[in-house]
Design a protein around this motif. Sequence first.
Motif, mmCIF file in Angstrom:
data_model
loop_
_atom_site.group_PDB
_atom_site.id
_atom_site.type_symbol
_atom_site.label_atom_id
_atom_site.label_comp_id
_atom_site.label_asym_id
_atom_site.label_seq_id
_atom_site.Cartn_x
_atom_site.Cartn_y
_atom_site.Cartn_z
ATOM 1 N N ALA A 1 0.838 -1.204 0.000
ATOM 2 C CA ALA A 1 0.000 0.000 0.000
ATOM 3 C C ALA A 1 0.871 1.252 0.000
ATOM 4 C CB ALA A 1 -0.910 -0.007 1.227
ATOM 5 N N VAL A 2 0.459 2.230 -0.791
ATOM 6 C CA VAL A 2 1.115 3.542 -0.833
ATOM 7 C C VAL A 2 0.023 4.583 -0.649
ATOM 8 C CG1 VAL A 2 2.411 5.188 -2.227
ATOM 9 C CG2 VAL A 2 2.945 2.744 -2.372
ATOM 10 N N CYS A 3 0.052 5.279 0.472
ATOM 11 C CA CYS A 3 -0.968 6.305 0.698
ATOM 12 C C CYS A 3 -0.801 7.424 -0.331
ATOM 13 C CB CYS A 3 -0.864 6.868 2.114
ATOM 14 S SG CYS A 3 -2.140 8.095 2.478
ATOM 15 N N THR A 4 -1.890 7.817 -0.936
ATOM 16 C CA THR A 4 -1.844 8.838 -1.977
ATOM 17 C C THR A 4 -1.375 10.194 -1.461
ATOM 18 O OG1 THR A 4 -4.217 9.129 -1.580
ATOM 19 C CG2 THR A 4 -3.579 7.769 -3.470
ATOM 20 N N VAL A 5 -1.359 10.368 -0.148
ATOM 21 C CA VAL A 5 -0.871 11.631 0.410
ATOM 22 C C VAL A 5 0.621 11.814 0.138
ATOM 23 C CG1 VAL A 5 -0.116 10.952 2.742
ATOM 24 C CG2 VAL A 5 -1.218 13.174 2.393
ATOM 25 N N LEU A 6 1.304 10.720 -0.246
ATOM 26 C CA LEU A 6 2.730 10.815 -0.578
ATOM 27 C C LEU A 6 2.968 11.876 -1.647
ATOM 28 C CD1 LEU A 6 5.255 7.972 -0.971
ATOM 29 C CD2 LEU A 6 4.951 9.521 -2.902
ATOM 30 N N TYR A 7 1.980 12.072 -2.532
ATOM 31 C CA TYR A 7 2.128 13.059 -3.602
ATOM 32 C C TYR A 7 1.602 14.424 -3.189
ATOM 33 C CZ TYR A 7 3.111 8.781 -6.034
ATOM 34 O OH TYR A 7 3.669 7.574 -6.387
ATOM 35 N N GLN A 8 1.355 14.564 -1.890
ATOM 36 C CA GLN A 8 0.922 15.851 -1.332
ATOM 37 C C GLN A 8 1.699 16.174 -0.064
ATOM 38 O OE1 GLN A 8 -3.277 14.796 -3.265
ATOM 39 N NE2 GLN A 8 -3.421 15.536 -1.178
ATOM 40 N N TRP B 1 -0.950 18.732 2.210
ATOM 41 C CA TRP B 1 -2.002 19.536 1.592
ATOM 42 C C TRP B 1 -2.981 18.590 0.899
ATOM 43 C CZ3 TRP B 1 -2.066 19.658 -3.915
ATOM 44 C CH2 TRP B 1 -0.920 19.149 -4.540
ATOM 45 N N GLU B 2 -4.145 19.101 0.559
ATOM 46 C CA GLU B 2 -5.206 18.261 0.007
ATOM 47 C C GLU B 2 -5.439 18.538 -1.472
ATOM 48 O OE1 GLU B 2 -8.823 17.638 2.493
ATOM 49 O OE2 GLU B 2 -7.971 19.263 3.712
ATOM 50 N N SER B 3 -5.901 17.490 -2.169
ATOM 51 C CA SER B 3 -6.342 17.630 -3.556
ATOM 52 C C SER B 3 -7.437 16.606 -3.800
ATOM 53 C CB SER B 3 -5.176 17.398 -4.531
ATOM 54 O OG SER B 3 -4.970 16.010 -4.740
ATOM 55 N N GLU B 4 -7.959 16.582 -5.008
ATOM 56 C CA GLU B 4 -9.002 15.602 -5.337
ATOM 57 C C GLU B 4 -8.488 14.172 -5.239
ATOM 58 O OE1 GLU B 4 -9.591 15.019 -9.795
ATOM 59 O OE2 GLU B 4 -8.750 17.059 -9.714
ATOM 60 N N HIS B 5 -7.169 13.995 -5.303
ATOM 61 C CA HIS B 5 -6.601 12.648 -5.255
ATOM 62 C C HIS B 5 -6.476 12.127 -3.826
ATOM 63 C CE1 HIS B 5 -5.560 12.736 -9.537
ATOM 64 N NE2 HIS B 5 -5.222 14.006 -9.333
ATOM 65 N N SER B 6 -6.347 13.019 -2.870
ATOM 66 C CA SER B 6 -6.115 12.586 -1.490
ATOM 67 C C SER B 6 -6.545 13.716 -0.555
ATOM 68 C CB SER B 6 -4.632 12.260 -1.287
ATOM 69 O OG SER B 6 -4.430 11.505 -0.128
ATOM 70 N N SER B 7 -7.616 13.459 0.201
ATOM 71 C CA SER B 7 -8.172 14.514 1.039
ATOM 72 C C SER B 7 -9.036 13.907 2.135
ATOM 73 C CB SER B 7 -9.030 15.466 0.189
ATOM 74 O OG SER B 7 -10.192 14.768 -0.281
ATOM 75 N N ASN C 1 -12.157 12.134 0.605
ATOM 76 C CA ASN C 1 -12.100 10.744 0.125
ATOM 77 C C ASN C 1 -11.324 9.823 1.066
ATOM 78 O OD1 ASN C 1 -9.392 11.297 -0.371
ATOM 79 N ND2 ASN C 1 -9.594 11.312 -2.595
ATOM 80 N N GLY C 2 -10.922 10.365 2.223
ATOM 81 C CA GLY C 2 -10.297 9.527 3.250
ATOM 82 C C GLY C 2 -8.823 9.248 3.051
ATOM 83 N N PHE C 3 -8.143 10.004 2.184
ATOM 84 C CA PHE C 3 -6.724 9.780 1.896
ATOM 85 C C PHE C 3 -6.482 8.303 1.529
ATOM 86 C CE2 PHE C 3 -6.875 13.385 4.839
ATOM 87 C CZ PHE C 3 -6.123 14.332 4.151
ATOM 88 N N PRO C 4 -7.009 7.844 0.415
ATOM 89 C CA PRO C 4 -6.965 6.415 0.073
ATOM 90 C C PRO C 4 -5.566 5.933 -0.315
ATOM 91 C CG PRO C 4 -7.790 7.664 -1.779
ATOM 92 C CD PRO C 4 -7.646 8.647 -0.648
ATOM 93 N N ASP C 5 -5.442 4.629 -0.347
ATOM 94 C CA ASP C 5 -4.200 4.008 -0.798
ATOM 95 C C ASP C 5 -4.232 3.755 -2.293
ATOM 96 O OD1 ASP C 5 -2.979 3.866 1.674
ATOM 97 O OD2 ASP C 5 -3.621 1.808 2.075
ATOM 98 N N ALA C 6 -3.048 3.837 -2.900
ATOM 99 C CA ALA C 6 -2.795 3.228 -4.197
ATOM 100 C C ALA C 6 -1.916 2.007 -3.904
ATOM 101 C CB ALA C 6 -2.099 4.211 -5.121
ATOM 102 N N LEU C 7 -1.428 1.354 -4.926
ATOM 103 C CA LEU C 7 -0.611 0.163 -4.729
ATOM 104 C C LEU C 7 0.776 0.361 -5.318
ATOM 105 C CD1 LEU C 7 -3.148 -2.685 -5.594
ATOM 106 C CD2 LEU C 7 -2.370 -1.968 -3.319
ATOM 107 N N GLY C 8 1.785 -0.007 -4.536
ATOM 108 C CA GLY C 8 3.154 -0.010 -5.012
ATOM 109 C C GLY C 8 3.499 -1.376 -5.568
ATOM 110 N N VAL C 9 3.987 -1.400 -6.804
ATOM 111 C CA VAL C 9 4.334 -2.652 -7.480
ATOM 112 C C VAL C 9 5.847 -2.698 -7.658
ATOM 113 C CG1 VAL C 9 4.001 -4.076 -9.527
ATOM 114 C CG2 VAL C 9 2.140 -2.596 -8.717
#
Length: 457
Positions: A52-59, A67-73, A76-84
């Motif tokens: 798991a990679v929390c999308t806040v990494l890019y914020q 900071w917040e954006s539509e991708h992580s806020s 939307n609960g600061f969701p995870d993406a996946l690290g491969v």
Amino acid sequence: MTEQAIPLNKIALDGMVSGEIDLVQMEVPDLNGTLRGKFVSAKKVAAGGKSAVCTVLYQLTPADDVWESEHSSYDNGFPDALGVPDMSTAIRLPWRDGMAAVLYDVVYPNGTQFPLSPRSVLRRVAERFEETGYTPMFGMEFEAFIFHADRGVLAENRHHELTSLGRMHNAYRLTQAEEARELGAEFIRRMRSIGITVEVFHTELGYGAVEFALAPAPAMQAADNAARAKTYFRELCAERGLVPSFMAKWKTDESGCGGHVHQSVWKDGENAFYDPKAGDDLSLVGRQYLAGLLAGLSDCGVLFRPTVNSFRRFSVQAWAPENVSWGYDNRSAALRVITYPTPNACRIEHRVPGADVNPWLAVAAMLAGGHLGIDRTLVPQRAAQGNAVKAGNFPRLADNLGDATEVFAASEFCRDYFGAEFVDQYAASRRVELQHWNDWLASEVTSFELRRYFETS
């Protein structure tokens, strides 16, 4: 088969499977060009397990402000993406017992590329460049200042009181450079052990200043190598009670730190920038590539100069370009064309980036420009003669973070090559960084004001 003939990623993978390596350093690039991540079980990585990679990494700002954006806020609960794990990048770290490192790509849960990942951005551009039939090669070099680490001084923001490594101010010094020499030798050997070739390491102009240059490599590998080299150089310095700075300009009366990028394109094992009929000039495709770099330079300025501090290095007097210019072996120009000493050495040096640049985004920007030039058969303007600031009517580059950000945000070229989602996110990240600067400035009574007005008002 000798050990040297075995691919480094296979050596690392075999060690993970056998249990000789039990931990993997997960390495994920953020928007600022820093490698972030976790320590992961080697068995999980060897099996291709995602993390798991929390999308806040890019914020996260360089100082980890969120900071917040539509991708992580919060919405939307600061969701995870996946690290491969990209197992082609797996390396054993010889200086760390039982540990390997692997670079990770980031994807949505459904497997599609996460558009904010710098590796995703570079891959998007690199795949498009493949249409040209040429293979691009990039060699990155970085300047840095090295100091004896004093945590008390650093914690109190008294950075200018740090003691530099070495006593000499001269560049290319061999005498009275014992500490830098030994540090450089160990760095070169460490990088060689993980498949990264440091072609040059030398002192630069300034107390504690050094430069290292990496061997040319294909686009993604060059960016990966650059980020790893900076990260592992910091680790080596820390082991020795030192701290390096890759700030573009750490002190006004010292040199800046450049992050120049040498590049060429190849076909059938030969440098396509070289044409024996062109004499000392670039080949036709080389000139087209050059013209594309010039065409995209202004729009991508904030990718090359990503912070408030980056623009303190904005001065032709320091050989840091001020305009959209090029010239033959001309260090005052943004793009320095080098056609000697051999055909394989024929290349373009991009001199705009500082050492604070995100290598994946810098390479993506250059590759996008090169593709544009080849695809549209662009023709470059005339070369600058002498001081590029005074030679000809070359457009001036944005000289501050705010202006550079807005040029980038409005660029159709950038949206086409990098994707609208990335452009909007990156522009927002630079606005956040600028706001932090403006907020600090508004809260301070500066030394300039005190000297000027304390007794005269």
